[in-house]
Enzyme design. Structure first.
Site, PDB file in Angstrom:
ATOM      1  N   ARG A   1       7.243  -3.273  -0.689  1.00  0.00           N
ATOM      2  CA  ARG A   1       5.927  -3.851  -0.981  1.00  0.00           C
ATOM      3  C   ARG A   1       6.015  -5.362  -1.103  1.00  0.00           C
ATOM      4  NH1 ARG A   1       2.429   0.113  -4.474  1.00  0.00           N
ATOM      5  NH2 ARG A   1       0.366  -0.617  -4.000  1.00  0.00           N
ATOM      6  N   CYS A   2       6.621  -5.963  -0.088  1.00  0.00           N
ATOM      7  CA  CYS A   2       6.907  -7.394  -0.204  1.00  0.00           C
ATOM      8  C   CYS A   2       6.744  -8.049   1.146  1.00  0.00           C
ATOM      9  CB  CYS A   2       8.334  -7.572  -0.691  1.00  0.00           C
ATOM     10  SG  CYS A   2       8.914  -9.267  -0.554  1.00  0.00           S
TER      11      CYS A   2
ATOM     12  N   GLN B   1       6.250   2.941  10.029  1.00  0.00           N
ATOM     13  CA  GLN B   1       5.146   2.063   9.661  1.00  0.00           C
ATOM     14  C   GLN B   1       4.710   1.204  10.852  1.00  0.00           C
ATOM     15  OE1 GLN B   1       7.386   1.306   5.472  1.00  0.00           O
ATOM     16  NE2 GLN B   1       5.775  -0.164   5.895  1.00  0.00           N
TER      17      GLN B   1
ATOM     18  N   GLU C   1       0.480  -5.778  -1.868  1.00  0.00           N
ATOM     19  CA  GLU C   1       1.744  -6.199  -2.458  1.00  0.00           C
ATOM     20  C   GLU C   1       1.596  -7.079  -3.677  1.00  0.00           C
ATOM     21  OE1 GLU C   1       4.012  -6.021   1.798  1.00  0.00           O
ATOM     22  OE2 GLU C   1       3.210  -7.896   1.055  1.00  0.00           O
TER      23      GLU C   1
END
Lengths: 292, 782
Positions: free
Chosen positions: B366-367, B219, B735
């Site tokens: 997703r944080c 990523q 998120e």
């Protein structure tokens, strides 16, 4: 997720499959839908030296209903059962219910009823259904074909009465009369999961409003699916009612001997066994238009 | 969903995702699709013990397996100076392959290189490791006692990794002590795993120029390049990192994993390309997990429900190495957002993190760096407070929301919230769900003994890391970048330092360029993930892409526009000051008839530029002045089956405010995905370890990912409060639904059970757990 090395044999006739199995004995496993066997091999939990693929045996893909029985061949898919023309008939409602909750829609395209019986997972669906519907498995052995009643067929977790070098050819469900209905109640954490608990119920009525006979079985309640004999005995000959259902439900609770795992604790699974049998009985009776 | 009042040229348009035809037709190009001549496969031997001394490793049998070329162990790497790998925030290091002992089950122990994938796995199976088991520390509370020291390699002889705190400790204590009412509850956000469908993997080889070609599921490709240069000593210009299509990431593909280092070492040592693709089990058991925060939440309030103070004390389980990829100055991430959407006069938060014999990680899924934990804590706390005070949960929130006239709002824990209209967002949600009618229905059902619950979550996120004065990873400031080239025909290409894993950048970035330049978004190509071509950036995670790279794209496009204005002036035979950009074209001020399009200007930039510099390109490195603060109001309605503990999510309304919306369809898709993950964590997901440290959640039978068949129907809506400091007013959204929704589900279930006296249930709210809560409550009541 790579299986250990194995030899792959594709059988083109049942005779050839049987010959392969006779030749390789305990080393060999039959590959039908492969929905349990292949994952087990990929995790290297199963390491058969030889796979005998029977998917080309088109004469074992049958699903036949006649006056006396429903017969399902060794490579008939779950999805074929789910979509069969007779499935909406009330007398097959137990199979109808189960066919829609076995694994998930993708797995059902390949998975087979007979394969599931042969795999005999403690939390399988078809095993409990076969017990409640009093099915028999057709096994081919050295001395020819024989029918093995499901109670004898299911020996222990992942173990059946199919002997070394033998193969299951199909399963036969006796034709219920038209005063029969069933229900399959499954509790699962998500679609595609094995049952946290499940109950298969089939009830036949007499004309006088009493229960002629009942089949009651549980999945995820022991080393393999179990018949709740006590419930079947106490239901037979009685007029349905809430008290009777409660008694059958209690019998299921007593009979259930599950293992704790990530799906649930022992007391939760036992509790569910009772609840699901009660729900199954109520639904089967409702399908027969009987007020419980 | 209609969020934007009026679509502009390209922004606000629900353009279909340009990348989707490729993915839907199976034409995506992933790391595991790569094959090079002579490529070897790597398989890792992993520890069967959670904590053990390694007496010996015997590779003799492994080397006899046909096709096996080499086996390396921790000792080999240590000799090469590659035994340890620094973790991203720089506070700890992690063994590449176990040296002396193993610290968690499934830890990497040896690397086997072979001609085929099957031979590599067979070889790994043949490696004999002799372990002497050591006492296991399976939870942070046991760890705290320091009876078993897990990391004697570290200078500080304790299992405590850090104590971090923020806020006014004494002030919060005083305010709590003098509050008329107060609540205290321990809530645990369980260990979860992002579980991207594509696991992690790489292919490494050294090309004829001696350059490392490294294809990897990353990523953050640029950060990988720099980290690899620092770890291996290979000059950074000799490293080319390429991150092709990614099948999801959710933060799991931010850290650098031991398998990557082993693949590079193997490629160097053997002189052939090496592919490593982890299995699902390896992904779940050894790569970046999420959460595992035990939080004691205390809130003080006046009798009429004005909050007076917040105090949160957290015990965090970081596993065997401190590999939580937080920005270096934020060991507990951005947990300070724990005051949420509420106007707390004083607050204090502390986090104590501990080593345990579990897999390392801790911030993924997703944080935005512990924001999910913080939002869950405050949103549970506010519901418990409402219950304690006997005030409606919506009313209590309204009473304590930061008002829209308070923005920019300085929070008690040091953030400056940019914008929001929390009252409005909540009103939209309550209206949409029909809150008053539901309350009436619930009252009737309760009278009949039925269990129905309504749960709210009105969260505020903090995303877009981040301003360089506060945020860095390995010292690299967390800016991001964009480079735009407009071709003579008005088509173009944009490259950024971010990397889409499914977020739809190929479409969103094109829309921003098209909006700023009046061009066709369909003719703007987006390229990411190649460190040779993309400008340096910190990557995609923590909902930072639109707030940071999106801003960089906007600014780069505006630079192009300024250059284009000069060429337009030449074409219009006007002074530059007399040329204005209006209605997506250049015109002579006040004379609409005399105008040129950007497409015409682009052509002229290469064919008729007069005295101007040819070409139409720009690069921009954007250092955000502040974080952005998306918020939302979520409402869940559930029915609980008393007999079985089964919870049916009857309805779920999500109203998000993420500022300016660039592509409403993509935003809605992001919200659907995040809500589904929130649902999963709330009800079925947990990485479970037993008391002996054995990982019980090692595949998708035991770690559950919901399918469309059990996922509730999502109803979405939005409000738009633009960010005042982002050039497009956008805030980021990926998120928010994952951050905001868990509390809504738990609040709903606890609300359903509250007539029985149930005050809290920890996630995942399995049926067994819910049934047990009902049974226990009923038996207590007698």
């Amino acid at each position: 997720m790579i299986p250990a090395a194995f030899e792959y044999l594709r059988a083109h006739t049942a005779d050839e499959a049987f010959a392969f199995l006779q030749q390789h004995g305990a080393e060999a496993r039959v590959l039908a839908g492969g929905q349990s066997l292949i994952p087990a091999m990929r995790f290297r939990l199963a390491r058969p030296a030889v796979l005998v693929d029977i998917n080309s045996l088109n004469d074992l893909s049958y699903i036949r209903v006649d006056a006396k029985s429903l017969a399902i061949g060794a490579i008939a898919r779950d999805a074929d059962v789910e979509r069969a023309p007779w499935i909406a008939d009330r007398r097959w409602s137990l199979i109808h219910d189960a066919s829609r909750v076995v694994a998930d829609p993708v797995v059902r395209q390949m998975g087979t009823v007979v394969g599931s019986l042969c795999h005999n997972d403690p939390a399988g669906d078809w095993t409990a259904v076969a017990l409640a519907a009093r099915a028999a498995v057709v096994v081919r052995g050295k001395s020819g074909n024989r029918q093995v009643g499901i109670d004898d067929f299911l020996v222990d977790s992942f173990t059946t009465a199919t002997g070394e070098g033998e193969m299951a050819l199909g399963v036969v469900f006796p034709m219920p009369d038209d005063r029969t209905a069933g229900s399959y109640q499954k509790m699962e954490r998500k679609v595609g999961d094995f049952a946290t608990a499940a109950a298969a119920v089939q009830v036949s009525m007499n004309d006088d409003g009493t229960i002629r006979s009942a089949g009651v079985a549980l999945s995820a309640a022991g080393p393999c699916a179990v018949r709740v004999d006590a419930a079947e005995r106490l239901l037979a000959g009685q007029k349905p009612g809430e008290e009777l259902i409660r008694a059958a439900s209690d019998a299921a609770w007593h009979r259930s001997a599950p293992q704790a795992d990530l799906r649930g604790s022992v007391d939760y699974k036992k509790h569910l066994a009772g609840v699901l049998v009660a729900r199954g009985l109520r639904q089967a009776l409702a399908r027969l238009g009987v007020q419980a | 969903m209609s969020i934007q009042a009026k679509p502009l040229h390209s922004v606000g348009v629900p353009m279909k995702r340009k990348e989707d035809p490729r993915f839907i037709q199976g034409k995506g190009h992933y790391v595991d699709d790569l094959s090079f001549p002579g490529m070897l496969y790597l398989s890792l031997v992993r520890s069967t013990y959670p904590h053990a001394e390694i007496r010996s490793i015997d590779i003799t049998e492994a080397l006899k397996v046909p096709g096996v070329k080499a086996v390396i162990t921790g000792k080999d790497l240590e000799a090469a100076g590659l035994g340890w790998l620094p973790t991203f925030h720089g506070f700890d290091k992690q063994m590449v392959l176990a040296i002396g002992k193993v610290l968690f089950q499934y830890q990497e122990v040896a690397a086997v290189f072979a001609e085929t994938r099957a031979a590599a796995v067979d070889g790994a199976e043949a490696v004999q490791v002799d372990y002497a088991p050591l006492p296991v520390v399976a939870d942070p509370f046991t760890s705290k006692a320091d009876k078993v020291l897990l990391r004697p390699d570290r200078e500080s002889k304790t299992n405590r990794i850090f104590h971090w705190e923020v806020g006014d400790k004494d002030g919060a204590a005083r305010a709590l002590a003098s509050s008329a009412r107060r609540i205290k509850q321990r809530v645990w956000f369980q260990r979860c795993h992002p579980a991207p469908l594509e696991p992690c993997g790489c292919v490494a080889y050294f090309d004829t120029m001696g350059r490392l070609q490294f294809h990897v599921t990353s990523q953050a490709p640029h950060v990988y390049r720099t980290a690899l240069a620092l770890v291996t000593g290979i000059a950074e210009d000799k490293i080319h990192v390429i991150s092709p299509d990614l099948g999801g990431g959710f933060g799991n593909k931010v850290p650098v994993y031991p398998g990557y280092v082993c693949a590079i070492v193997g490629a160097l040592k053997i002189g052939r390309p090496v592919k490593w693709i982890e299995t699902r089990t390896e992904n779940l058991t050894s790569t970046g997990f999420a959460r595992d925060y035990h939080m004691d939440v205390e809130i003080g309030a006046t009798a009429d429900g004005r909050v007076t103070a917040l105090r949160v004390a957290t015990t965090a389980d970081h596993g065997a190495f401190d590999a939580a990829a937080d920005p270096s100055r934020y060991p507990a991430g951005i947990f300070g957002i724990v005051t949420g959407s509420y106007d707390f006069p004083v607050a204090y938060a502390e986090v104590d993190a501990f080593f345990t014999n579990k897999a390392p990680g801790g911030i993924a899924y997703r944080c935005s760096f512990r924001v999910t934990e913080a939002s869950y804590a405050i949103e549970r706390g506010m519901d418990i407070l409402a219950d304690e005070l006997g005030i409606d949960a919506a009313e209590l929130r309204r009473k304590n929301f930061i008002r829209k006239d308070q923005f920019p709002y300085p929070s008690a824990l040091g953030f400056t919230y940019d914008s929001g209209d929390y009252h409005k967002t909540l009103d939209v949600a309550l209206e949409r769900i029909g809150y008053d009618a539901l309350l009436k229905e619930q009252a009737e059902k309760r009278a009949r003994g039925e269990l129905m619950g309504i749960g709210l979550s009105t969260f505020t996120e903090v995303v877009g890391a981040g301003p360089s004065k506060h945020f860095d990873i390995l010292g690299i400031r967390m800016f991001d970048s964009a480079e735009i080239r407009i071709h003579p025909t008005g088509a173009g290409i944009v490259r950024t330092g971010t990397k889409s894993q499914g977020q739809g950048h190929e479409t969103t970035w094109a829309q921003i360029v098209a909006e700023e330049l009046g061009l066709d978004a369909g003719a703007i190509m987006v390229e990411e993930g190649d460190t040779d071509t993309a400008p340096y950036g910190l990557g995609t995670y923590a909902s930072r892409s639109t707030p940071v790279a999106g801003a960089a794209i906007t600014m780069a496009a505006r630079r192009i526009r300024e250059k284009a204005r000069k060429i337009a002036a030449h074409l219009l035979e006007a002074g530059e000051a007399d040329v204005e950009w209006t209605d997506y074209r250049f015109q002579v001020k006040g004379v609409p008839a005399r105008s040129v399009t950007m497409k015409e200007v682009a052509f002229a930039a290469y064919t008729n530029m007069a005295q101007n510099e040819p070409g139409l390109e720009a690069t921009y490195y954007y250092d955000p002045p502040n974080m952005t603060y998306p918020n939302g109001a979520y409402v869940a309605v559930v029915d609980v089956d008393r007999e079985t503990g089964e919870v049916k999510v009857r309805r779920f309304v999500a109203v998000d405010d993420c500022g300016t919306v660039i592509n409403p369809m993509i935003v809605e898709g992001q919200i659907h995905g995040g809500l589904t993950e929130g649902f999963a964590m709330a009800f079925i997901q947990e990485i479970q370890y037993d008391a002996e440290g054995n990982n019980l959640s090692t595949n998708f039978t035991d770690y559950l990912v919901p399918t469309s068949l059990e996922t509730p129907h999502w109803e979405t809506a939005g409000t738009v409060t633009p960010s005042p400091h982002h050039p497009m007013g956008a805030k980021g959204v990926g998120e928010s639904p994952n951050v905001g929704s868990p509390a809504a589900f738990v609040n709903a279930v606890v609300d359903a059970l509250s007539p029985l006296g149930v005050r809290h249930i920890d996630m995942p709210m399995t049926r067994d757990k819910v049934w047990r809560a009902i049974r226990d409550a009923e038996s207590t009541k007698g």
